[in-house]
Scaffold this motif. Sequence first.
Motif, PDB file in Angstrom:
ATOM      1  N   SER A  81      37.071  82.833  71.972  1.00 59.26           N
ATOM      2  CA  SER A  81      37.979  83.577  72.834  1.00 59.26           C
ATOM      3  C   SER A  81      39.395  83.026  72.691  1.00 59.26           C
ATOM      4  CB  SER A  81      37.537  83.478  74.292  1.00 59.26           C
ATOM      5  OG  SER A  81      37.560  82.127  74.720  1.00 59.26           O
ATOM      6  N   TYR A  82      40.359  83.832  73.129  1.00 54.95           N
ATOM      7  CA  TYR A  82      41.740  83.369  73.183  1.00 54.95           C
ATOM      8  C   TYR A  82      41.886  82.390  74.345  1.00 54.95           C
ATOM      9  CZ  TYR A  82      43.827  86.343  69.624  1.00 54.95           C
ATOM     10  OH  TYR A  82      44.183  86.904  68.429  1.00 54.95           O
ATOM     11  N   ALA A  88      40.909  87.089  75.817  1.00 54.17           N
ATOM     12  CA  ALA A  88      39.945  88.062  75.307  1.00 54.17           C
ATOM     13  C   ALA A  88      38.958  87.424  74.329  1.00 54.17           C
ATOM     14  CB  ALA A  88      40.688  89.194  74.599  1.00 54.17           C
ATOM     15  N   VAL A  90      36.983  86.965  70.855  1.00 50.00           N
ATOM     16  CA  VAL A  90      37.438  87.151  69.484  1.00 50.00           C
ATOM     17  C   VAL A  90      36.292  86.848  68.527  1.00 50.00           C
ATOM     18  CG1 VAL A  90      38.340  84.787  69.387  1.00 50.00           C
ATOM     19  CG2 VAL A  90      39.151  86.472  67.744  1.00 50.00           C
ATOM     20  N   GLY A 130      37.634  94.254  75.369  1.00 51.26           N
ATOM     21  CA  GLY A 130      38.908  93.908  74.730  1.00 51.26           C
ATOM     22  C   GLY A 130      38.793  92.938  73.576  1.00 51.26           C
ATOM     23  N   THR A 131      37.642  92.914  72.914  1.00 46.17           N
ATOM     24  CA  THR A 131      37.418  91.976  71.814  1.00 46.17           C
ATOM     25  C   THR A 131      38.453  92.148  70.704  1.00 46.17           C
ATOM     26  OG1 THR A 131      35.046  91.967  72.269  1.00 46.17           O
ATOM     27  CG2 THR A 131      35.732  91.186  70.099  1.00 46.17           C
ATOM     28  N   ARG A 132      38.927  91.011  70.158  1.00 45.49           N
ATOM     29  CA  ARG A 132      39.812  91.006  68.995  1.00 45.49           C
ATOM     30  C   ARG A 132      38.970  90.785  67.739  1.00 45.49           C
ATOM     31  NH1 ARG A 132      42.358  91.839  73.713  1.00 45.49           N
ATOM     32  NH2 ARG A 132      44.581  91.374  73.660  1.00 45.49           N
ATOM     33  N   GLU A 150      45.680  97.647  58.936  1.00 42.02           N
ATOM     34  CA  GLU A 150      45.507  97.426  60.372  1.00 42.02           C
ATOM     35  C   GLU A 150      45.866  98.652  61.209  1.00 42.02           C
ATOM     36  OE1 GLU A 150      48.015  94.092  61.084  1.00 42.02           O
ATOM     37  OE2 GLU A 150      46.612  92.622  60.264  1.00 42.02           O
ATOM     38  N   ASP A 178      43.960 101.739  70.264  1.00 41.29           N
ATOM     39  CA  ASP A 178      43.817 100.465  70.953  1.00 41.29           C
ATOM     40  C   ASP A 178      42.996  99.474  70.129  1.00 41.29           C
ATOM     41  OD1 ASP A 178      43.931  98.665  73.291  1.00 41.29           O
ATOM     42  OD2 ASP A 178      41.799  99.087  73.413  1.00 41.29           O
ATOM     43  N   VAL A 179      41.856  99.915  69.606  1.00 39.79           N
ATOM     44  CA  VAL A 179      40.996  99.022  68.827  1.00 39.79           C
ATOM     45  C   VAL A 179      41.706  98.586  67.551  1.00 39.79           C
ATOM     46  CG1 VAL A 179      38.782  98.750  67.647  1.00 39.79           C
ATOM     47  CG2 VAL A 179      38.905 100.059  69.774  1.00 39.79           C
ATOM     48  N   SER A 181      44.779  98.171  67.103  1.00 39.01           N
ATOM     49  CA  SER A 181      45.824  97.200  67.436  1.00 39.01           C
ATOM     50  C   SER A 181      45.253  95.794  67.608  1.00 39.01           C
ATOM     51  CB  SER A 181      46.551  97.621  68.720  1.00 39.01           C
ATOM     52  OG  SER A 181      45.732  97.422  69.869  1.00 39.01           O
ATOM     53  N   ARG A 182      43.941  95.690  67.746  1.00 37.99           N
ATOM     54  CA  ARG A 182      43.290  94.381  67.931  1.00 37.99           C
ATOM     55  C   ARG A 182      42.768  93.802  66.624  1.00 37.99           C
ATOM     56  NH1 ARG A 182      38.830  95.922  72.140  1.00 37.99           N
ATOM     57  NH2 ARG A 182      39.828  97.723  73.077  1.00 37.99           N
TER      58      ARG A 182
END
Length: 212
Positions: A81-82, A88, A90, A130-132, A150, A178-179, A181-182
Motif C-alpha cells: 500500500s501507499y 491506497a 498497490v 482504489g488499487t494502484r 497509460e 479513473d482506473v 489514471s492509476r
Amino acid sequence: MQEGDLGTKADETEDDEYVVFAEAPPMAEEVQALGREGVAIVKRWLEATTHIRLNYDVYDFGPQCMVPYVGGVKRFDLAGSYTSGDRAPVVVECKRYKTVGGQAGEFREFLRIAYSSVLADITHYTRDRGTRFIWVTTHPFSQKQWAHLETHDYMRAALEEKPEYLGGSKIDETRLRDVASRVMVLVLNMKQEALSLTIDELNKVRTVLERS
C-alpha cells in the motif's frame, strides 16, 4: 518476475526496428533465483521512494498477492500500500527482460486485469478500493505506443480485444479513465539499486517522515 523470452530463435518485436537473438534458456532453478532477486530489487527500489510499502511478495506470500478479477485470479509479484496520501492498495508486476520480448501482449493483459479487478472489487466489497497498478520492466517495449500505454484509450482497446474480462457489462467511461489514471509504467536499470537507500537508511528516514 519472469525472465523474458530467452529462447534460441529471434525475438520479433512489434517495433520492427531490429531483431535480437536471445541467449540459451536458463535452468528452472536459475529462473527462480533470478525472479526472487529481481523482485527483491524492485521492492527495495520502490520502497526507497518512502511512498510505498510492499509487505508481500509472490514467493513467500502468494495468497496476499492474489487479486480477483472477473473470471479469474491474478497473482502479482508484489503487493502492499501507499504510505502517504489515501494509502491506497498497490500491486506490482515485475518483468526482467533482456529484449522487448512478449511484453506488449502481457501489458495489454495487465490492463484488462486492472479494469476487471475493479469490477470484482465492486461485486465483492460493494466499492472500488482504489488499487494502484504498477508495471516495472528492465527493458522498454511498444516504443511506438510508449506515450499512450497509460491512457484510457489504450486500456479501452485492450478490453475490446478480449471483452470477456468485462463479464458481460459495457465499458464505463468514467471508471475506465479513473482506473487508467492509476496505472504506472516504470523502467528499471538494475544499476539503480546502488543509488537507492539501504534498508537501514530507509527505516531512519521513515521515522522522520512518520510514514508507516
